[in-house]
Design a protein around this motif. Sequence first.
Motif, mmCIF file in Angstrom:
data_model
loop_
_atom_site.group_PDB
_atom_site.id
_atom_site.type_symbol
_atom_site.label_atom_id
_atom_site.label_comp_id
_atom_site.label_asym_id
_atom_site.label_seq_id
_atom_site.Cartn_x
_atom_site.Cartn_y
_atom_site.Cartn_z
ATOM 1 N N SER A 79 0.847 -1.197 0.000
ATOM 2 C CA SER A 79 0.000 0.000 0.000
ATOM 3 C C SER A 79 0.876 1.237 0.000
ATOM 4 C CB SER A 79 -0.927 0.008 1.221
ATOM 5 O OG SER A 79 -0.171 0.015 2.421
ATOM 6 N N GLY A 80 0.357 2.324 -0.552
ATOM 7 C CA GLY A 80 1.129 3.552 -0.614
ATOM 8 C C GLY A 80 0.276 4.743 -0.983
ATOM 9 N N HIS A 81 0.927 5.899 -1.059
ATOM 10 C CA HIS A 81 0.236 7.114 -1.484
ATOM 11 C C HIS A 81 1.205 7.988 -2.266
ATOM 12 C CE1 HIS A 81 2.106 8.296 2.386
ATOM 13 N NE2 HIS A 81 2.231 9.481 1.830
ATOM 14 N N LEU A 82 0.657 8.855 -3.076
ATOM 15 C CA LEU A 82 1.452 9.735 -3.925
ATOM 16 C C LEU A 82 1.670 11.091 -3.272
ATOM 17 C CD1 LEU A 82 -0.008 9.057 -7.486
ATOM 18 C CD2 LEU A 82 2.367 8.693 -6.777
ATOM 19 N N ILE A 122 21.447 -9.425 -6.779
ATOM 20 C CA ILE A 122 21.949 -8.201 -7.417
ATOM 21 C C ILE A 122 20.884 -7.607 -8.333
ATOM 22 C CG2 ILE A 122 23.661 -7.306 -9.046
ATOM 23 C CD1 ILE A 122 25.601 -9.417 -7.874
ATOM 24 N N ALA A 123 20.143 -8.458 -9.040
ATOM 25 C CA ALA A 123 19.080 -7.973 -9.924
ATOM 26 C C ALA A 123 17.993 -7.263 -9.121
ATOM 27 C CB ALA A 123 18.488 -9.133 -10.711
ATOM 28 N N ARG A 124 17.643 -7.803 -7.938
ATOM 29 C CA ARG A 124 16.647 -7.120 -7.096
ATOM 30 C C ARG A 124 17.155 -5.756 -6.659
ATOM 31 N NH1 ARG A 124 16.196 -12.193 -5.031
ATOM 32 N NH2 ARG A 124 17.261 -11.751 -3.057
ATOM 33 N N LYS A 125 18.425 -5.698 -6.250
ATOM 34 C CA LYS A 125 18.990 -4.408 -5.837
ATOM 35 C C LYS A 125 18.957 -3.402 -6.985
ATOM 36 C CE LYS A 125 22.121 -6.140 -2.226
ATOM 37 N NZ LYS A 125 23.531 -6.280 -1.812
ATOM 38 N N ASP A 126 19.312 -3.846 -8.188
ATOM 39 C CA ASP A 126 19.306 -2.955 -9.352
ATOM 40 C C ASP A 126 17.895 -2.490 -9.686
ATOM 41 O OD1 ASP A 126 22.031 -3.242 -9.526
ATOM 42 O OD2 ASP A 126 21.987 -4.675 -11.192
ATOM 43 N N LEU A 127 16.930 -3.397 -9.568
ATOM 44 C CA LEU A 127 15.538 -3.053 -9.867
ATOM 45 C C LEU A 127 15.009 -2.034 -8.864
ATOM 46 C CD1 LEU A 127 12.887 -3.394 -11.351
ATOM 47 C CD2 LEU A 127 12.558 -5.599 -10.202
ATOM 48 N N ILE A 128 15.298 -2.246 -7.591
ATOM 49 C CA ILE A 128 14.842 -1.316 -6.551
ATOM 50 C C ILE A 128 15.499 0.054 -6.733
ATOM 51 C CG2 ILE A 128 14.915 -0.855 -4.068
ATOM 52 C CD1 ILE A 128 14.785 -4.015 -3.766
ATOM 53 N N GLU A 129 16.782 0.075 -7.052
ATOM 54 C CA GLU A 129 17.473 1.346 -7.298
ATOM 55 C C GLU A 129 16.842 2.102 -8.462
ATOM 56 O OE1 GLU A 129 22.000 3.042 -8.130
ATOM 57 O OE2 GLU A 129 21.535 0.938 -8.520
ATOM 58 N N ALA A 130 16.487 1.372 -9.525
ATOM 59 C CA ALA A 130 15.859 2.019 -10.684
ATOM 60 C C ALA A 130 14.490 2.592 -10.325
ATOM 61 C CB ALA A 130 15.723 1.010 -11.824
ATOM 62 N N LEU A 131 13.749 1.892 -9.480
ATOM 63 C CA LEU A 131 12.451 2.398 -9.035
ATOM 64 C C LEU A 131 12.619 3.655 -8.188
ATOM 65 C CD1 LEU A 131 10.735 -0.980 -8.028
ATOM 66 C CD2 LEU A 131 10.160 0.430 -10.020
ATOM 67 N N GLU A 132 13.607 3.636 -7.318
ATOM 68 C CA GLU A 132 13.830 4.802 -6.451
ATOM 69 C C GLU A 132 14.288 6.017 -7.257
ATOM 70 O OE1 GLU A 132 15.038 3.533 -2.070
ATOM 71 O OE2 GLU A 132 16.459 2.720 -3.543
ATOM 72 N N GLN A 133 15.022 5.776 -8.314
ATOM 73 C CA GLN A 133 15.511 6.880 -9.142
ATOM 74 C C GLN A 133 14.492 7.322 -10.187
ATOM 75 O OE1 GLN A 133 19.271 5.620 -10.756
ATOM 76 N NE2 GLN A 133 20.335 5.753 -8.780
ATOM 77 N N GLY A 134 13.395 6.585 -10.321
ATOM 78 C CA GLY A 134 12.347 6.974 -11.262
ATOM 79 C C GLY A 134 12.741 6.805 -12.712
ATOM 80 N N ARG A 135 13.435 5.711 -13.032
ATOM 81 C CA ARG A 135 13.963 5.549 -14.377
ATOM 82 C C ARG A 135 12.971 4.901 -15.346
ATOM 83 N NH1 ARG A 135 19.129 3.645 -11.981
ATOM 84 N NH2 ARG A 135 18.867 1.638 -13.038
ATOM 85 N N SER A 136 11.754 4.613 -14.917
ATOM 86 C CA SER A 136 10.786 3.972 -15.815
ATOM 87 C C SER A 136 9.955 5.017 -16.542
ATOM 88 C CB SER A 136 9.866 3.030 -15.040
ATOM 89 O OG SER A 136 8.815 3.746 -14.417
ATOM 90 N N ARG A 137 9.275 4.575 -17.588
ATOM 91 C CA ARG A 137 8.400 5.486 -18.342
ATOM 92 C C ARG A 137 7.158 5.892 -17.550
ATOM 93 N NH1 ARG A 137 4.241 2.250 -20.434
ATOM 94 N NH2 ARG A 137 4.679 0.021 -20.242
ATOM 95 N N LEU A 138 6.938 5.273 -16.376
ATOM 96 C CA LEU A 138 5.799 5.682 -15.548
ATOM 97 C C LEU A 138 6.005 7.070 -14.956
ATOM 98 C CD1 LEU A 138 4.944 2.391 -13.586
ATOM 99 C CD2 LEU A 138 4.186 3.129 -15.860
ATOM 100 N N GLY A 139 7.248 7.520 -14.896
ATOM 101 C CA GLY A 139 7.516 8.872 -14.421
ATOM 102 C C GLY A 139 7.342 9.048 -12.922
ATOM 103 N N LEU A 140 7.449 7.968 -12.167
ATOM 104 C CA LEU A 140 7.278 8.005 -10.723
ATOM 105 C C LEU A 140 8.555 7.528 -10.035
ATOM 106 C CD1 LEU A 140 3.738 6.355 -10.464
ATOM 107 C CD2 LEU A 140 4.266 8.800 -10.285
ATOM 108 N N ARG A 141 8.826 8.117 -8.867
ATOM 109 C CA ARG A 141 9.927 7.651 -8.027
ATOM 110 C C ARG A 141 9.359 6.974 -6.789
ATOM 111 N NH1 ARG A 141 12.796 11.069 -5.489
ATOM 112 N NH2 ARG A 141 11.598 12.981 -5.891
ATOM 113 N N LEU A 142 9.961 5.872 -6.398
ATOM 114 C CA LEU A 142 9.534 5.129 -5.217
ATOM 115 C C LEU A 142 10.333 5.598 -4.011
ATOM 116 C CD1 LEU A 142 7.935 2.706 -3.975
ATOM 117 C CD2 LEU A 142 9.895 1.264 -4.612
ATOM 118 N N LYS A 143 9.625 5.890 -2.928
ATOM 119 C CA LYS A 143 10.287 6.304 -1.681
ATOM 120 C C LYS A 143 10.162 5.181 -0.655
ATOM 121 C CE LYS A 143 10.628 9.972 1.783
ATOM 122 N NZ LYS A 143 12.094 10.001 1.664
#
Length: 276
Positions: A31-34, A203-224
């Motif tokens: 669960s989360g919020h924007l 290592i793949a999980r760490k890389d995936l989480i880092e990419a989500l935190e940096q907002g590197r997807s086309r969704l245009g969102l950063r994960l905190k």
Amino acid sequence: MQSSAPRHIPLLLGLDFSSAPSKRKPITMASGHLRGQVLVLQGERSFVSLGDLGEFLTQTGEWLCACDFPFGLPRELVLALGWPRQWPALMAHYAALSRAEIRAQFAAFCAPRPVGAKFAHRACDGPAGASPSMKWVNPPVAYMLHAGVPLLLEAGAHLPGLHDGDRRRVALEGYPGLLARELIQRRSYKSDDRSKQTEERLIARKDLIEALEQGRSRLGLRLKLSHAQRDALVDDASGDRLDAVLCLMQAAWASQREGYGLPAEIDPLEGWIVSA
């Protein structure tokens, strides 16, 4: 049957689903919020039975949830089997079948078809890179549909493009693999098999989480995330927690878009995977 996204969604959810949950392999929900373009992970919870999940969905007032299971069947399959051509009647028919009956009818459909084209596909499978929703093994998404959709209907959920329900409870079909592949390509990041829970997948999980935190997807969102949340996502070698978060990201993206970002025309038997 499209609808505009509501202005206010108090609870965003991402659901990593199992058609046979247990204490060893529960259903996982994030669960989360924007806050602007930042998705804040509030928490995660587990459900060890379908009934527990159904109770939560029914008793929680308002939510928008991206669910990692299919909401529809391929039109080609439905027509070939002579099943109902309207989604509510089709789902009622499907829910009344046993898993053994589903497997037998789907296997009979596949048997005469050529190798490489055994399964019928939905229009969204290709763009999303998803398994056909009639597949009953590896992964058994046909059984996930069979178990999951009735829970949404019992909760009165609104399924855009498929079923007009309570607009305060919106369910979308998510697919974590779609977002994961965008960020780490075809690298595997999870396994339920302990012998396959390797350093490469860690290592793949760490890389995936880092990419989500940096907002590197086309969704245009950063994960905190908090430090504890990040560690929990990294340490979960099954990937269930991370898959729930990936679905949560898709729910957050959809909440910001007209019609939840779905195509203007959706096959009303098949549905669509959000952000595909």
